[in-house]
Design an enzyme around this catalytic site. Structure first.
Site, short mmCIF file in Angstrom:
data_model
loop_
_atom_site.label_atom_id
_atom_site.label_comp_id
_atom_site.label_asym_id
_atom_site.label_seq_id
_atom_site.Cartn_x
_atom_site.Cartn_y
_atom_site.Cartn_z
N HIS A 135 0.84 -1.20 0.00
CA HIS A 135 0.00 0.00 0.00
C HIS A 135 0.88 1.25 0.00
CE1 HIS A 135 -3.53 -2.45 1.24
NE2 HIS A 135 -4.21 -1.46 0.69
N LYS A 139 -0.58 4.82 4.61
CA LYS A 139 -1.45 3.86 5.31
C LYS A 139 -0.96 3.63 6.73
CE LYS A 139 -3.89 -0.52 4.85
NZ LYS A 139 -5.17 0.06 5.30
P1 NAD Z 1 -7.31 9.98 4.79
O1 NAD Z 1 -6.25 10.20 5.81
O2 NAD Z 1 -7.12 10.59 3.44
O3 NAD Z 1 -8.73 10.52 5.33
C1 NAD Z 1 -9.18 10.34 6.65
C2 NAD Z 1 -9.87 11.63 7.06
O4 NAD Z 1 -10.46 11.46 8.36
C3 NAD Z 1 -8.91 12.82 7.15
O5 NAD Z 1 -9.38 13.89 6.34
C4 NAD Z 1 -8.93 13.18 8.62
O6 NAD Z 1 -8.74 14.57 8.86
C5 NAD Z 1 -10.32 12.70 9.01
N1 NAD Z 1 -10.53 12.58 10.45
C6 NAD Z 1 -9.61 12.32 11.41
N2 NAD Z 1 -10.20 12.32 12.62
C7 NAD Z 1 -11.52 12.60 12.42
C8 NAD Z 1 -12.64 12.75 13.27
N3 NAD Z 1 -12.54 12.59 14.59
N4 NAD Z 1 -13.85 13.03 12.72
C9 NAD Z 1 -13.98 13.17 11.38
N5 NAD Z 1 -12.93 13.05 10.51
C10 NAD Z 1 -11.73 12.77 11.04
O7 NAD Z 1 -7.51 8.40 4.70
P2 NAD Z 1 -8.27 7.59 3.55
O8 NAD Z 1 -7.29 7.17 2.51
O9 NAD Z 1 -9.50 8.34 3.17
O10 NAD Z 1 -8.63 6.25 4.34
C11 NAD Z 1 -9.44 6.30 5.51
C12 NAD Z 1 -9.53 4.91 6.16
O11 NAD Z 1 -10.17 4.01 5.25
C13 NAD Z 1 -8.19 4.24 6.49
O12 NAD Z 1 -8.35 3.49 7.68
C14 NAD Z 1 -7.94 3.31 5.32
O13 NAD Z 1 -7.12 2.23 5.66
C15 NAD Z 1 -9.35 2.86 5.06
N6 NAD Z 1 -9.63 2.39 3.70
C16 NAD Z 1 -10.50 1.36 3.61
C17 NAD Z 1 -10.88 0.89 2.37
C18 NAD Z 1 -11.90 -0.21 2.30
O14 NAD Z 1 -12.27 -0.62 1.19
N7 NAD Z 1 -12.40 -0.70 3.44
C19 NAD Z 1 -10.36 1.46 1.22
C20 NAD Z 1 -9.48 2.54 1.34
C21 NAD Z 1 -9.12 3.00 2.60
#
Ligand code: NAD
Length: 242
Positions: A135, A139
């Site tokens: 990844h 991540k």
């Molecule tokens: P990212 O860091 O780009 O976005 C996460 C967002 O959450 C950020 O903008 C951050 O400021 C915000 N955040 C932090 N604390 C918060 C709070 N208390 N309230 C509201 N927002 C808050 O990350 P991403 O790439 O968007 O990924 C997010 C999560 O999803 C990760 O855990 C990643 O591993 C997971 N993910 C899962 C899948 C899936 O298919 N299940 C796919 C991609 C990513």
């Protein structure tokens, strides 16, 4: 459908674009700078919440999320050691919650193939399996939730493997009953997962490579559409079972 996004990062922004394209309306976009608005989400303004934040954040707002009276689709990974506890809370409160270690349709097909392959390999003792994922450098958790799902599917299907190991292998080789799970963090890789079985004479590999984040976003929106009329606890993977 009215969707509220909790976490407006890389995934939140992609989900917004796909949801709007499919005719949905975004009610709230909650991120760090307006966290207090989470309390304003209710059935009066939102049909489904889609949550993609961080592994260390999700467990802190889980109780609040399921108390809002709105179904929740959760894409955040890295909290599955608490899955039994969270499931019980959802059931006790008659809430609606769907999680998915990976919302891409291709990966969910890989899950089904992986389960079948593990069953076929159960009697083939000469093959030793391993899992590897790659990844992007941002991540936070590792191995990925998807790799853990793949590992659990192998452990369920193969009697000779009982434990997933990763960090322990920095200091020693794997034991016969251990399933080796490795991971790499580099560049902008969207997500690559491999399950391989190797023997002295050949190897057999199944693999999924994401070319963008769009597959995860589309799956999350499809999950929200599916969940809005349901009650209870769901794993996205279940939708793909026969
Ligand atoms: P990212 O860091 O780009 O976005 C996460 C967002 O959450 C950020 O903008 C951050 O400021 C915000 N955040 C932090 N604390 C918060 C709070 N208390 N309230 C509201 N927002 C808050 O990350 P991403 O790439 O968007 O990924 C997010 C999560 O999803 C990760 O855990 C990643 O591993 C997971 N993910 C899962 C899948 C899936 O298919 N299940 C796919 C991609 C990513």
């Amino acid at each position: 459908m009215r969707i509220s996004l909790v976490g407006y990062g890389r995934m939140g922004k992609i989900i917004e674009a796909i949801a709007v394209d499919r005719g949905h309306v975004i009610a709230f976009k909650i991120d760090l700078d307006n966290q207090e608005q989470l309390a304003e989400i209710s059935p009066a303004n939102t049909d489904v919440i889609i949550e993609f934040t961080h592994p260390e954040v999700f467990p802190h707002h889980f109780d609040q999320l399921i108390s809002l009276g709105v179904p929740v689709v959760c894409g955040t990974t890295g909290w599955y050691d608490r899955i039994d506890q969270f499931k019980q809370k959802v059931l006790d409160q008659h809430a609606t919650f769907m999680f998915g270690s990976n919302f891409s349709i291709g990966v969910n097909i890989l899950f089904q193939v992986n389960k079948l392959l593990a069953r076929l390999m159960n009697k083939q003792d000469s093959y030793d399996p391993y899992i590897e994922e790659r990844h992007h450098k941002y991540k936070k958790d590792g191995p990925s939730g998807t790799a853990v799902s793949l590992a659990n599917q192998v452990l369920n299907g193969l009697d000779r493997k009982t434990d997933l190991v990763h960090t322990q292998l920095h200091k020693r080789p794997p034991e016969a009953h251990e399933l080796s799970v490795g991971y790499i963090r580099a560049g902008e890789i969207f997500g690559t997962h491999t399950v391989a079985y190797t023997s002295e004479i050949d190897s057999l590999t199944i693999n999924h490579t994401a070319y963008s984040r769009n597959g995860f976003g589309l799956g999350a929106v499809v999950a929200a559409e599916w969940l809005q009329s349901k009650k209870g606890w769901y794993n996205f993977e279940e939708i793909f079972e026969d």
